[in-house]
Design an enzyme around this catalytic site. Structure first.
Site, PDB file in Angstrom:
ATOM      1  N   HIS A 164      31.614   6.411  83.574  1.00 25.70           N
ATOM      2  CA  HIS A 164      30.570   5.899  84.466  1.00 25.70           C
ATOM      3  C   HIS A 164      30.064   4.507  84.128  1.00 25.70           C
ATOM      4  O   HIS A 164      29.288   3.931  84.881  1.00 25.70           O
ATOM      5  CB  HIS A 164      29.375   6.860  84.486  1.00 25.70           C
ATOM      6  CG  HIS A 164      28.524   6.774  83.252  1.00 25.70           C
ATOM      7  ND1 HIS A 164      28.876   7.363  82.070  1.00 25.70           N
ATOM      8  CD2 HIS A 164      27.366   6.128  83.013  1.00 25.70           C
ATOM      9  CE1 HIS A 164      27.959   7.095  81.155  1.00 25.70           C
ATOM     10  NE2 HIS A 164      27.017   6.352  81.702  1.00 25.70           N
TER      11      HIS A 164
HETATM   12  C1  UD1 Z   1      22.412   5.110  83.955  1.00 24.88           C
HETATM   13  C2  UD1 Z   1      22.058   4.333  82.683  1.00 24.88           C
HETATM   14  C3  UD1 Z   1      23.129   4.563  81.629  1.00 24.88           C
HETATM   15  C4  UD1 Z   1      23.346   6.043  81.384  1.00 24.88           C
HETATM   16  C5  UD1 Z   1      23.646   6.724  82.712  1.00 24.88           C
HETATM   17  C6  UD1 Z   1      23.828   8.209  82.557  1.00 24.88           C
HETATM   18  C7  UD1 Z   1      20.884   2.178  82.849  1.00 24.88           C
HETATM   19  C8  UD1 Z   1      21.068   0.719  82.804  1.00 24.88           C
HETATM   20  N1  UD1 Z   1      22.027   2.896  82.937  1.00 24.88           N
HETATM   21  O1  UD1 Z   1      23.642   4.591  84.449  1.00 24.88           O
HETATM   22  O2  UD1 Z   1      22.734   3.956  80.413  1.00 24.88           O
HETATM   23  O3  UD1 Z   1      24.425   6.218  80.497  1.00 24.88           O
HETATM   24  O4  UD1 Z   1      22.553   6.480  83.624  1.00 24.88           O
HETATM   25  O5  UD1 Z   1      24.414   8.777  83.701  1.00 24.88           O
HETATM   26  O6  UD1 Z   1      19.775   2.652  82.813  1.00 24.88           O
HETATM   27  N2  UD1 Z   1      23.439   7.424  91.835  1.00 24.88           N
HETATM   28  C9  UD1 Z   1      23.428   8.464  92.714  1.00 24.88           C
HETATM   29  N3  UD1 Z   1      22.617   9.541  92.447  1.00 24.88           N
HETATM   30  C10 UD1 Z   1      21.815   9.602  91.351  1.00 24.88           C
HETATM   31  C11 UD1 Z   1      21.818   8.521  90.468  1.00 24.88           C
HETATM   32  C12 UD1 Z   1      22.647   7.447  90.708  1.00 24.88           C
HETATM   33  O7  UD1 Z   1      24.141   8.440  93.719  1.00 24.88           O
HETATM   34  O8  UD1 Z   1      21.107  10.610  91.183  1.00 24.88           O
HETATM   35  C13 UD1 Z   1      24.335   6.271  92.095  1.00 24.88           C
HETATM   36  C14 UD1 Z   1      23.665   5.160  92.868  1.00 24.88           C
HETATM   37  O9  UD1 Z   1      24.629   4.578  93.684  1.00 24.88           O
HETATM   38  C15 UD1 Z   1      23.259   4.193  91.784  1.00 24.88           C
HETATM   39  C16 UD1 Z   1      24.409   4.352  90.804  1.00 24.88           C
HETATM   40  O10 UD1 Z   1      24.758   5.735  90.861  1.00 24.88           O
HETATM   41  O11 UD1 Z   1      23.126   2.884  92.246  1.00 24.88           O
HETATM   42  C17 UD1 Z   1      24.065   3.979  89.405  1.00 24.88           C
HETATM   43  O12 UD1 Z   1      22.882   4.681  88.964  1.00 24.88           O
HETATM   44  P1  UD1 Z   1      21.968   4.016  87.813  1.00 24.88           P
HETATM   45  O13 UD1 Z   1      20.889   4.950  87.434  1.00 24.88           O
HETATM   46  O14 UD1 Z   1      21.569   2.647  88.237  1.00 24.88           O
HETATM   47  O15 UD1 Z   1      22.988   3.806  86.638  1.00 24.88           O
HETATM   48  P2  UD1 Z   1      24.040   4.801  85.973  1.00 24.88           P
HETATM   49  O16 UD1 Z   1      25.394   4.219  86.149  1.00 24.88           O
HETATM   50  O17 UD1 Z   1      23.821   6.217  86.380  1.00 24.88           O
END
Ligand code: UD1
Length: 365
Positions: free
Chosen positions: A207
């Site tokens: 991820h």
């Molecule tokens: C985040 C953390 C990372 C951690 C990871 C665990 C930061 C910078 N990154 O990364 O350190 O290892 O979580 O999973 O804080 N999305 C969904 N549903 C959700 C959540 C996210 O669809 O419930 C999608 C969205 O398109 C979003 C993308 O995933 O933009 C990324 O989510 P985000 O929380 O920004 O970062 P992660 O890659 O999950």
């Protein structure tokens, strides 16, 4: 008067870190633990299921900040949490891990003069291209109490000029969750339901933006998974970020249709850990899985150029792996060339007990 303790949770791996502490604090007559969910992860699969698997109550407050750029996410958490914290006036705010919400909350409380503690402090990859490294450095520089999982954490903090008195080595809280839930993990049927035999499949997660947002990486990775799946089934619960990109790079269908490749939705804690307990090897870029596989003595190939958890390499079963090395390294594992590890000290399921003791000392209760 009970001491109000805010436990901040934001993303999937945070829930496993606050759960043992919430349960331990709930047993203490002097403590009133409150779960604050920032809403950084919000899908049912990425959040709610973890609360039920870890026997956690619904969050006492949910800030519902959702996705966004780094600045948007950090800013939204700061604004929403500041409003809450001035009303709630906690005696201590506990932040965990290294996500954007961790940094945002640490920054808010430092400016308000509210005491904070960082659980999983001191980890460093020394690679500032990772947003998490920036979150770790800033959070550690602001927190009043720093709970480290391993000696490298203490060393990193001291070399950054942090006062020794602030640092307490408490061990690895993720192992508490694993131990707390091991009965249910072992009796779960995730492995059986997928028709898998114990020790006869590989488990994959991916991820990190450096891997999951890059078309060349994802194409080479998909080719590797198809190569491996000709020899041993591959189970890949796909993070929403990675799924979105696999689809937009036209890789998702081909990979999903390949014989031996099982693409799944994200799994909740208990079934996912059931797969970890039973797999032959893990390929990942997650932080937590590097630790869980070390604890369980399962070979782990980490698709990153570095790790903030070096003890999983020096003591444990983890190895760093470039994308072009996956096929050879998996072939070696399948031939029986397996790294045997040791469990680091204080990764014993009793970290929450040590953290509670540290809070009592800090708050003088
Ligand atoms: C985040 C953390 C990372 C951690 C990871 C665990 C930061 C910078 N990154 O990364 O350190 O290892 O979580 O999973 O804080 N999305 C969904 N549903 C959700 C959540 C996210 O669809 O419930 C999608 C969205 O398109 C979003 C993308 O995933 O933009 C990324 O989510 P985000 O929380 O920004 O970062 P992660 O890659 O999950």
């Amino acid at each position: 008067m009970k001491k109000i303790i805010h436990l901040i949770a934001a993303t999937r791996p945070n829930f496993m870190k606050i759960a043992p502490l919430f349960h331990a604090l709930s047993q203490e007559r002097w403590a009133l633990p409150r779960i604050i969910h920032t809403g950084q992860h919000y899908d049912y699969d990425m959040s709610d299921t973890f609360f039920s698997d870890l026997n956690l109550p619904k969050p006492h407050f949910n800030l519902r900040i959702g996705s966004g750029t780094h600045a948007e996410q950090t800013g939204k958490v700061m604004i929403a949490y500041e409003r809450l914290v001035v009303k709630e006036k906690p005696d201590l705010v506990v932040v965990v891990g290294d996500v954007n919400s961790t940094l945002a909350v640490a920054l808010v409380v430092a400016k308000l003069g509210i005491k904070s503690a960082h659980l999983e402090a001191g980890l460093r990859s020394f690679d500032r291209r990772m947003p998490e490294e920036i979150n770790r450095i800033v959070t550690d520089s602001l927190a009043d109490l720093l709970w480290t999982p391993s000696p490298d954490g203490d060393k990193n903090l001291i070399s950054e000029g942090i006062h020794r008195e602030k640092i307490k080595r408490v061990g690895n809280i993720m192992i508490d969750s694993l131990e707390m839930m091991s009965g249910r993990i072992k009796s779960d049927d995730a492995c059986v339901k997928l028709g898998l035999n114990s020790g006869r499949f590989g488990l994959i997660t991916l991820h990190r933006p450096a891997n999951a947002d890059n078309i060349d990486m994802l194409s080479t990775f998909s080719e590797s998974l198809m190569y491996i799946a000709e020899k041993i089934p591959i189970i890949f619960p796909v993070h929403p970020r990675t799924k979105k990109n696999l689809i937009s790079f036209n890789l998702y269908k081909r990979l999903g249709n390949a014989p031996g490749v099982h693409l799944l939705r994200p799994l909740s804690y208990i079934p996912f850990m059931n797969l970890v307990f039973n797999c032959k090897f893990v390929i990942t870029d997650s932080g937590g899985l590097q630790e869980e596989t070390t604890y369980l003595n399962i070979p782990c190939l980490t698709l990153r150029p570095n790790t903030e958890r070096p003890i999983t390499i020096t003591k444990g079963t983890n190895s760093l792996c470039q994308i072009t090395e996956i096929n050879n390294k998996v072939d070696e594992i399948l031939k029986g060339k397996i790294k045997i590890g040791k469990i680091p000290k204080l990764w014993d399921g009793l970290t929450a007990v040590r953290v509670v003791k540290s809070i009592r000392d800090f708050l003088a209760v």
